[in-house]
Scaffold this active site. Structure first.
Site, PDB file in Angstrom:
ATOM      1  CD  GLN A 159      -2.648   1.153   2.638  1.00 24.15           C
ATOM      2  OE1 GLN A 159      -2.257   0.529   3.612  1.00 24.15           O
ATOM      3  NE2 GLN A 159      -3.806   1.786   2.624  1.00 24.15           N
ATOM      4  N   GLY A 160       0.737   2.082  -1.026  1.00 22.69           N
ATOM      5  CA  GLY A 160       1.503   3.316  -1.125  1.00 22.69           C
ATOM      6  C   GLY A 160       0.651   4.521  -0.770  1.00 22.69           C
ATOM      7  CE1 TYR A 161      -3.998   4.164  -0.717  1.00 14.18           C
ATOM      8  CE2 TYR A 161      -5.214   4.692   1.268  1.00 14.18           C
ATOM      9  CZ  TYR A 161      -5.203   4.253  -0.031  1.00 14.18           C
ATOM     10  OH  TYR A 161      -6.379   3.907  -0.631  1.00 14.18           O
ATOM     11  CB  SER A 162       2.022   6.751   5.109  1.00 12.29           C
ATOM     12  OG  SER A 162       0.849   6.456   5.835  1.00 12.29           O
TER      13      SER A 162
ATOM     14  CD  GLU B 169      -5.619   0.316   6.267  1.00 11.68           C
ATOM     15  OE1 GLU B 169      -4.486   0.167   6.726  1.00 11.68           O
ATOM     16  OE2 GLU B 169      -5.964   1.328   5.615  1.00 11.68           O
TER      17      GLU B 169
ATOM     18  CD  GLU C 180      -4.048  10.646  19.024  1.00 11.77           C
ATOM     19  OE1 GLU C 180      -3.456  10.423  20.085  1.00 11.77           O
ATOM     20  OE2 GLU C 180      -3.879   9.948  17.995  1.00 11.77           O
TER      21      GLU C 180
END
Length: 396
Positions: free
Chosen positions: A129-132, A247, A382
């Site tokens: 997964q290439g998100y962050s 997810e 949060e």
């Protein structure tokens, strides 16, 4: 050829026996409870188990039948997950099955469906997964990885971080910025990228538990065919939210927490390990019972989410509570394991083959240390609280 799917009214005891018998034959004794966690996965064990499931017709139970799903009821899916965790089956990679697969069959072109879905079900292809990105974790709208159209390709430049199993993966699904002038969420697209493409570099990240789960991924002039775009250009935020809802439901970890809690209770009652079993301490017994009660509540919430259509308002509303409560439960369970293990929890494994979980020791500490990330990845606690508060205020 898929097996005939069980009807929701069929005897669950018979179905459980069928699943248990299959798993007994499919999962080698030396792999049980060895690779049953994403953090301790083994690529070849995962591939072999996924292949065996697919040959049985169970490669993607939660998918729609038309894309290879089983047509199982929620109860049957729960039985299947429960039996997998009880036998300690290898953890299946969620990045294809739970994350990108549903995005592809919901929003992708027929060509993308035909090419990728069978390979996900069979275990032939692994995904990451290439998100962050640095500076764009929970606030994904700040991502800077660019994809500029050049003829029939996009040219991708940028960096992704905290990428689980990128050192295994054959493909990566990426959020990329295709429009810098639009509002942040409107200028993002969803690309599928072959990890063998020139210009991709993977660098390992060693985490606090001393192991290698995570990576940095760098893109330098990586050319990606436009046909690898999922859905419409600049509409990737829509698909990203859809994926994150799936997810976060998976992150609840009900089945794995159920087995971990059962084993922890057995360990705490051991007269072989302890002169005075910790479970005789009212504080320890009370903590175990409290976790058990919370787990039952979480399981009920997960069941409600699983019965709701994936795009429904109810499913989307439940994603944040599931993520938040599941993360907190897992962390508290891991903390109690360290408390029960006592001084034996002080060592940590020096290599990527930790000691048997039944022995606790370094394994308990390893899980506790890496478990600090449960309340960070997939959306920080949060952020989940803000989402929940926003929903409550809108309903007020």
């Amino acid at each position: 050829m898929l097996n005939e799917s069980h009807s929701p009214t069929e005897d669950l005891d018979g179905f459980r026996q069928e699943v248990a018998a299959f798993l007994e034959a499919a999962v080698p004794q030396d792999q049980r409870f060895r690779f049953n966690d994403l953090l301790y996965s083994d690529k070849e064990a995962t591939r072999a188990f996924q292949k065996a499931l697919n040959e049985k017709g169970w490669g993607a139970p939660r998918w729609p039948v038309e894309y290879g799903g089983c047509g199982w009821s929620t109860d049957q899916i729960d039985v299947f997950s429960d039996e997998c965790t009880k036998i300690g089956a290898p953890c299946l990679s969620p990045f294809g099955l739970v994350m990108v697969g549903p995005v592809i069959y919901t929003f992708g072109s027929d060509a993308l469906k035909d090419h990728h879905l069978p390979k996900i079900r069979s275990g032939e292809v692994f995904w990451c997964q290439g998100y962050s990105e640095p500076g764009a974790g929970s606030d994904l709208a700040r991502l800077k990885t660019r994809a500029i159209r050049d003829g029939d390709d996009y040219v991708v430049n940028g960096q992704k971080i905290w990428t689980t199993q990128a050192h295994w993966a054959d493909w990566i699904f990426c959020l990329v910025r295709t429009d810098t002038e639009a509002k942040p969420q409107r200028g993002i697209s969803f690309l599928l990228i072959d990890m063998k493409t020139p210009g991709i570099e993977v660098r390992p990240i060693r985490t606090i538990d001393g192991m290698h789960h995570l990576n940095e991924v760098f893109f330098t002039d990586v050319r990606v065919p436009v046909t690898n775009l999922v859905g419409a250009e600049n509409e990737g935020w829509t698909y990203a939210k859809f994926l994150l809802a799936n997810e976060r439901q998976g992150i609840a970890g009900v089945a794995s927490s159920r087995v971990a809690l059962k084993r922890l209770r057995v360990f705490a009652a051991s007269t072989e390990t302890f002169i005075v079993p910790p479970i005789e301490d009212p504080a320890i017994l009370g903590a175990l019972d409290d976790l058990d009660a919370r787990l039952h509540g979480l399981a009920a919430l997960e069941a409600r989410a699983l019965t709701a259509p994936s795009q429904s308002a109810d499913a989307m509303r439940l994603a944040a509570p599931l993520k938040l409560l599941g993360s907190e439960l897992t962390q508290d369970l891991e903390e109690l394991a360290v408390r029960i293990a006592g001084p034996a929890a002080l060592p940590t494994p020096a290599e990527d083959d930790p000691s048997d979980y039944d022995a606790f020791g370094g394994e308990a500490m390893t899980r506790f240390l890496m478990g600090r990330s449960h309340s960070i990845y997939g959306g920080t606690s949060e952020v989940q609280k803000n989402i929940i508060a926003g929903m409550m205020l809108r309903d007020a």
